[in-house]
Write a protein that holds these residues in place. Structure first.
Motif, short mmCIF file in Angstrom:
data_model
loop_
_atom_site.label_atom_id
_atom_site.label_comp_id
_atom_site.label_asym_id
_atom_site.label_seq_id
_atom_site.Cartn_x
_atom_site.Cartn_y
_atom_site.Cartn_z
N GLY A 120 -23.25 69.42 -19.72
CA GLY A 120 -22.27 70.21 -18.99
C GLY A 120 -22.68 70.54 -17.57
O GLY A 120 -22.01 71.34 -16.91
N HIS A 121 -23.77 69.93 -17.07
CA HIS A 121 -24.12 70.12 -15.67
C HIS A 121 -22.98 69.59 -14.81
O HIS A 121 -22.42 68.54 -15.10
N SER A 122 -22.65 70.31 -13.76
CA SER A 122 -21.58 69.91 -12.86
C SER A 122 -22.14 68.91 -11.85
O SER A 122 -23.01 69.24 -11.05
N LEU A 123 -21.61 67.69 -11.90
CA LEU A 123 -22.04 66.63 -10.99
C LEU A 123 -20.90 66.29 -10.06
O LEU A 123 -19.72 66.47 -10.39
N GLU A 124 -21.25 65.78 -8.90
CA GLU A 124 -20.25 65.51 -7.88
C GLU A 124 -20.62 64.21 -7.17
O GLU A 124 -21.79 63.95 -6.93
N LEU A 125 -19.62 63.41 -6.86
CA LEU A 125 -19.78 62.29 -5.95
C LEU A 125 -19.15 62.75 -4.64
O LEU A 125 -17.97 63.13 -4.62
N LEU A 126 -19.91 62.76 -3.55
CA LEU A 126 -19.45 63.33 -2.30
C LEU A 126 -19.61 62.31 -1.18
O LEU A 126 -20.66 61.69 -1.05
N ALA A 127 -18.57 62.17 -0.38
CA ALA A 127 -18.60 61.28 0.78
C ALA A 127 -18.34 62.10 2.04
O ALA A 127 -17.33 62.80 2.13
N MET A 128 -19.26 62.00 2.98
CA MET A 128 -19.04 62.64 4.28
C MET A 128 -17.97 61.84 5.02
O MET A 128 -17.94 60.62 4.95
N LEU A 129 -17.10 62.55 5.71
CA LEU A 129 -16.06 61.92 6.50
C LEU A 129 -16.54 61.81 7.95
O LEU A 129 -17.30 62.67 8.42
#
Length: 158
Positions: A120-129
């Motif tokens: 249940g760890h919150s993971l994120e894929l993040l792209a800088m714009l």
């Protein structure tokens, strides 16, 4: 002196289940397995750039939910929901809604998609714009960001 974040460690309830998730589902490259400590270590991105460590029941059996983001590129993020779905992972946007509506954190600016690991760890894929930050816009949909960006480029919006 500080040039980035090199490593993050999280506590997991079952090291083998989590190792399978991070290796086989997300495709991270294993760096090291320490069976005595029930710990696994992974390269995130290119070897030597960043590392993720998972350790079973450390420092206690109570797993406190954590959050961290993996860096990705904008073009890859456009395919992220389908990529996660192919791996049996449900994705969400920042507000917990459908991942078809993604949001831009205009103070950075960045766009991202969220999902969870087996604990249940919150993971994120993040792209800088590539655009300049516009913190006054707050958190807006990616669609709205793109519409406003076109207005800025045309000189219609200051």
């Amino acid at each position: 002196m500080i040039h980035g974040l090199f490593e993050t460690h999280i506590n997991v309830s079952n090291a083998e289940v989590s190792a399978e998730f991070y290796e086989k589902v997300l495709g991270l490259q294993r760096l090291f397995h320490d069976p005595e400590r029930r710990a696994y270590f992974y390269w995130v991105g290119k070897p030597g750039e960043a590392m993720l460590g998972i350790r079973e029941n450390y420092p206690s059996a109570n797993v406190q939910r954590q959050h961290f983001a993996f860096r990705t590129e904008v073009d890859e993020l456009k395919q992220a929901a389908a990529w996660l779905e192919q791996r049996g992972i449900e994705s969400r946007n920042f507000f917990g809604g459908d991942s078809c509506t993604l949001y831009v954190f205009s103070f950075m600016p960045a766009v991202s998609i969220y999902f969870k690991d087996p604990d249940g760890h919150s993971l994120e894929l993040l792209a800088m714009l590539p655009e300049k930050p516009k913190p006054e816009l707050g958190i807006i949909t990616w669609e709205e960001w793109e519409r406003l960006k076109k207005g800025y480029l045309k000189g219609e919006i200051k």
